[in-house]
Design a protein around this motif. Structure first.
Motif, PDB file in Angstrom:
ATOM      1  N   ILE A 142       0.862  -1.186   0.000  1.00  0.00           N
ATOM      2  CA  ILE A 142       0.000   0.000   0.000  1.00  0.00           C
ATOM      3  C   ILE A 142       0.894   1.231   0.000  1.00  0.00           C
ATOM      4  O   ILE A 142       1.897   1.284   0.715  1.00  0.00           O
ATOM      5  CB  ILE A 142      -0.926   0.017   1.242  1.00  0.00           C
ATOM      6  N   LYS A 143       0.550   2.210  -0.801  1.00  0.00           N
ATOM      7  CA  LYS A 143       1.351   3.433  -0.888  1.00  0.00           C
ATOM      8  C   LYS A 143       1.162   4.263   0.374  1.00  0.00           C
ATOM      9  O   LYS A 143       0.047   4.655   0.719  1.00  0.00           O
ATOM     10  CB  LYS A 143       0.954   4.257  -2.113  1.00  0.00           C
ATOM     11  N   VAL A 144       2.259   4.533   1.081  1.00  0.00           N
ATOM     12  CA  VAL A 144       2.220   5.315   2.316  1.00  0.00           C
ATOM     13  C   VAL A 144       2.817   6.694   2.039  1.00  0.00           C
ATOM     14  O   VAL A 144       3.986   6.807   1.681  1.00  0.00           O
ATOM     15  CB  VAL A 144       3.006   4.625   3.448  1.00  0.00           C
ATOM     16  N   HIS A 145       2.009   7.740   2.213  1.00  0.00           N
ATOM     17  CA  HIS A 145       2.482   9.095   1.963  1.00  0.00           C
ATOM     18  C   HIS A 145       3.257   9.666   3.150  1.00  0.00           C
ATOM     19  O   HIS A 145       4.246  10.379   2.957  1.00  0.00           O
ATOM     20  CB  HIS A 145       1.293  10.018   1.652  1.00  0.00           C
ATOM     21  N   GLU A 146       2.792   9.369   4.378  1.00  0.00           N
ATOM     22  CA  GLU A 146       3.451   9.964   5.550  1.00  0.00           C
ATOM     23  C   GLU A 146       3.376   9.041   6.751  1.00  0.00           C
ATOM     24  O   GLU A 146       2.365   8.391   7.002  1.00  0.00           O
ATOM     25  CB  GLU A 146       2.803  11.306   5.902  1.00  0.00           C
ATOM     26  N   PHE A 147       4.485   9.000   7.470  1.00  0.00           N
ATOM     27  CA  PHE A 147       4.556   8.325   8.765  1.00  0.00           C
ATOM     28  C   PHE A 147       4.870   9.409   9.783  1.00  0.00           C
ATOM     29  O   PHE A 147       5.963   9.961   9.809  1.00  0.00           O
ATOM     30  CB  PHE A 147       5.658   7.260   8.746  1.00  0.00           C
ATOM     31  N   SER A 148       3.879   9.736  10.647  1.00  0.00           N
ATOM     32  CA  SER A 148       4.029  10.866  11.560  1.00  0.00           C
ATOM     33  C   SER A 148       3.939  10.432  13.012  1.00  0.00           C
ATOM     34  O   SER A 148       3.052   9.668  13.390  1.00  0.00           O
ATOM     35  CB  SER A 148       2.951  11.920  11.280  1.00  0.00           C
ATOM     36  N   ILE A 149       4.870  10.928  13.812  1.00  0.00           N
ATOM     37  CA  ILE A 149       4.816  10.746  15.255  1.00  0.00           C
ATOM     38  C   ILE A 149       4.478  12.095  15.865  1.00  0.00           C
ATOM     39  O   ILE A 149       5.196  13.078  15.663  1.00  0.00           O
ATOM     40  CB  ILE A 149       6.158  10.239  15.812  1.00  0.00           C
ATOM     41  N   GLY A 150       3.370  12.147  16.604  1.00  0.00           N
ATOM     42  CA  GLY A 150       2.906  13.406  17.167  1.00  0.00           C
ATOM     43  C   GLY A 150       1.826  14.029  16.300  1.00  0.00           C
ATOM     44  O   GLY A 150       1.569  13.585  15.176  1.00  0.00           O
ATOM     45  N   MET A 151       1.191  15.053  16.837  1.00  0.00           N
ATOM     46  CA  MET A 151       0.122  15.746  16.124  1.00  0.00           C
ATOM     47  C   MET A 151       0.442  17.241  16.096  1.00  0.00           C
ATOM     48  O   MET A 151       1.299  17.726  16.830  1.00  0.00           O
ATOM     49  CB  MET A 151      -1.217  15.514  16.823  1.00  0.00           C
ATOM     50  N   GLY A 152      -0.292  17.972  15.272  1.00  0.00           N
ATOM     51  CA  GLY A 152      -0.105  19.419  15.221  1.00  0.00           C
ATOM     52  C   GLY A 152       0.982  19.835  14.245  1.00  0.00           C
ATOM     53  O   GLY A 152       1.352  19.079  13.333  1.00  0.00           O
ATOM     54  N   PRO A 153       1.534  21.057  14.438  1.00  0.00           N
ATOM     55  CA  PRO A 153       2.564  21.579  13.529  1.00  0.00           C
ATOM     56  C   PRO A 153       3.786  20.665  13.465  1.00  0.00           C
ATOM     57  O   PRO A 153       4.186  20.062  14.464  1.00  0.00           O
ATOM     58  CB  PRO A 153       2.922  22.942  14.145  1.00  0.00           C
ATOM     59  N   ARG A 154       4.382  20.594  12.296  1.00  0.00           N
ATOM     60  CA  ARG A 154       5.537  19.731  12.069  1.00  0.00           C
ATOM     61  C   ARG A 154       6.815  20.354  12.637  1.00  0.00           C
ATOM     62  O   ARG A 154       7.089  21.532  12.438  1.00  0.00           O
ATOM     63  CB  ARG A 154       5.703  19.482  10.578  1.00  0.00           C
ATOM     64  N   LEU A 155       7.581  19.565  13.369  1.00  0.00           N
ATOM     65  CA  LEU A 155       8.876  20.018  13.887  1.00  0.00           C
ATOM     66  C   LEU A 155      10.008  19.667  12.951  1.00  0.00           C
ATOM     67  O   LEU A 155      10.943  20.455  12.755  1.00  0.00           O
ATOM     68  CB  LEU A 155       9.143  19.379  15.267  1.00  0.00           C
ATOM     69  N   ALA A 156       9.945  18.477  12.377  1.00  0.00           N
ATOM     70  CA  ALA A 156      11.008  18.035  11.476  1.00  0.00           C
ATOM     71  C   ALA A 156      10.459  16.987  10.524  1.00  0.00           C
ATOM     72  O   ALA A 156       9.465  16.313  10.834  1.00  0.00           O
ATOM     73  CB  ALA A 156      12.175  17.456  12.285  1.00  0.00           C
ATOM     74  N   LYS A 157      11.083  16.866   9.361  1.00  0.00           N
ATOM     75  CA  LYS A 157      10.643  15.854   8.399  1.00  0.00           C
ATOM     76  C   LYS A 157      11.816  15.423   7.535  1.00  0.00           C
ATOM     77  O   LYS A 157      12.820  16.135   7.388  1.00  0.00           O
ATOM     78  CB  LYS A 157       9.524  16.400   7.511  1.00  0.00           C
ATOM     79  N   ILE A 158      11.684  14.222   6.988  1.00  0.00           N
ATOM     80  CA  ILE A 158      12.652  13.715   6.026  1.00  0.00           C
ATOM     81  C   ILE A 158      11.894  12.805   5.060  1.00  0.00           C
ATOM     82  O   ILE A 158      11.007  12.049   5.485  1.00  0.00           O
ATOM     83  CB  ILE A 158      13.801  12.949   6.736  1.00  0.00           C
ATOM     84  N   LYS A 159      12.208  12.917   3.796  1.00  0.00           N
ATOM     85  CA  LYS A 159      11.510  12.095   2.814  1.00  0.00           C
ATOM     86  C   LYS A 159      12.445  11.036   2.272  1.00  0.00           C
ATOM     87  O   LYS A 159      13.579  11.310   1.878  1.00  0.00           O
ATOM     88  CB  LYS A 159      10.975  12.954   1.662  1.00  0.00           C
TER      89      LYS A 159
END
Length: 336
Positions: free
Chosen positions: A31-48
């Motif tokens: 299944i295509k996964v667009h995002e794996f997020s820990i936590g809710m609300g505004p983003r602190l950090a990301k990496i693709k």
């Protein structure tokens, strides 16, 4: 500060295991996964990496795995709604399953650190029946009355089965058999019979894992019992805590020691896994119910309609969380 740091680590660990369950199974069934997020609300950090964006958000109160076609129609062959029912069910169930796995891990660690009680006496309590009768540290209990003894649980069982009657305890002392007559006494705090001995402990990985599994099953059973009492009207709002109450309890556990924190992690993880399997809109249990309806109808409910129902459920859960958080603040006097 200790409470805040410990609470964040606890929430992150529980959420990571839950979301990783969804994530890894989604990847396994393609299944295509667009995002794996820990936590809710505004983003602190990301990496693709590849097609998936991994992010950490500011509020450590949850997380999510955003998949193609989960709440909307999609023609992509790798979308969630285009995969077989069993594959989708596996993805949904995997989050709770990983919470149960985490509980088994932490309960097993606790059991290993504490050790496995053996049939050899480590020490005797002063002025209790064992000492008075002549039992000593180093004695290995091999028989109580006519019952051969091979493990600590059998000792406890035989002592309590005696119902305050005298017991004939056979021990090995320096490779010599000795017999002692011991009469148990009732401990008022635990309401159990005891003779006043503390066993030696040994480390055992397999036994610790067994204890971890048994403890997890026991807590799941207590969750069923809680909801039974809830439906019977025997539970009040005082018996329920939200994130604020959990943070308070984590802080109290952190002050006592790491084993208490681990035990709380196990309890929270089982609670999260169990609660997520309830058929409440926005939770995994509700999504599993929609899959069951799809299986029976032989066709899916429109993703937009299902998504709207889950949105209503999410709003309801947020309102409920705010109400419980307010009650927690009053109950625990957070701002004292």
């Amino acid at each position: 500060m200790l409470t805040a740091v410990t609470a964040i680590l606890v929430f992150f660990l529980v959420v990571i295991f839950h979301e990783f369950g969804h994530f890894i199974v989604a990847k396994l069934v393609d299944i295509k996964v667009h995002e794996f997020s820990i936590g809710m609300g505004p983003r602190l950090a990301k990496i693709k990496k590849g097609e998936t964006e991994y992010s950490i958000r500011i509020l450590p109160i949850g997380g999510y795995v955003r998949m193609e076609g989960e709440d909307e129609a999609s023609n992509d062959l790798r979308s969630f709604n285009n995969r077989p029912i069993l594959s989708r069910a596996a993805v949904l169930f995997a989050g709770a399953f990983m919470n149960f796995v985490l509980a088994i891990i932490v309960f097993s660690i606790i059991a290993y650190v504490i050790g496995v009680p053996t049939t050899t006496i480590n020490k005797v309590t002063p002025n209790f029946p064992a000492e008075i009768s002549g039992l000593k540290s180093g004695d290995k209990i091999i028989q109580i009355n006519d019952k051969p003894i091979t493990k600590w649980e059998e000792i406890v069982s035989e002592i309590n089965r005696g119902k305050n009657k005298e017991l004939e305890i056979t021990v090995l002392r320096e490779n010599e058999k000795k017999k002692f007559i011991v009469k148990p006494v009732l401990d008022k705090q635990s309401n159990r019979l005891m003779i006043g001995i503390v066993p030696k402990s040994k480390k055992s990985v397999l036994y610790s894992i067994k204890i971890g599994i048994e403890r997890t099953i026991f807590v799941i059973g207590m969750m069923f019992k809680f909801f039974q009492m809830l439906f019977q009207g025997n539970v009040s709002t005082k018996d329920v805590v939200g994130p604020v109450g959990i943070i308070y309890m984590v802080g109290e556990a952190a002050r006592v020691g790491i084993l208490n924190v681990l035990s709380l992690i196990g309890l929270i993880s089982v609670n999260l896994g169990f609660f997520n399997l309830l058929p409440i809109p926005a939770l995994d249990g509700s999504r599993l119910m929609f899959l069951l309806v799809e299986f029976i109808r032989k066709k899916p409910i429109e993703p937009e309609k299902e998504g709207f129902i889950h949105f209503i459920g999410f709003v309801f859960l947020m309102i409920l969380m705010i109400i419980i958080a307010y009650k927690d603040i009053i109950r625990f006097n957070v701002f004292r």
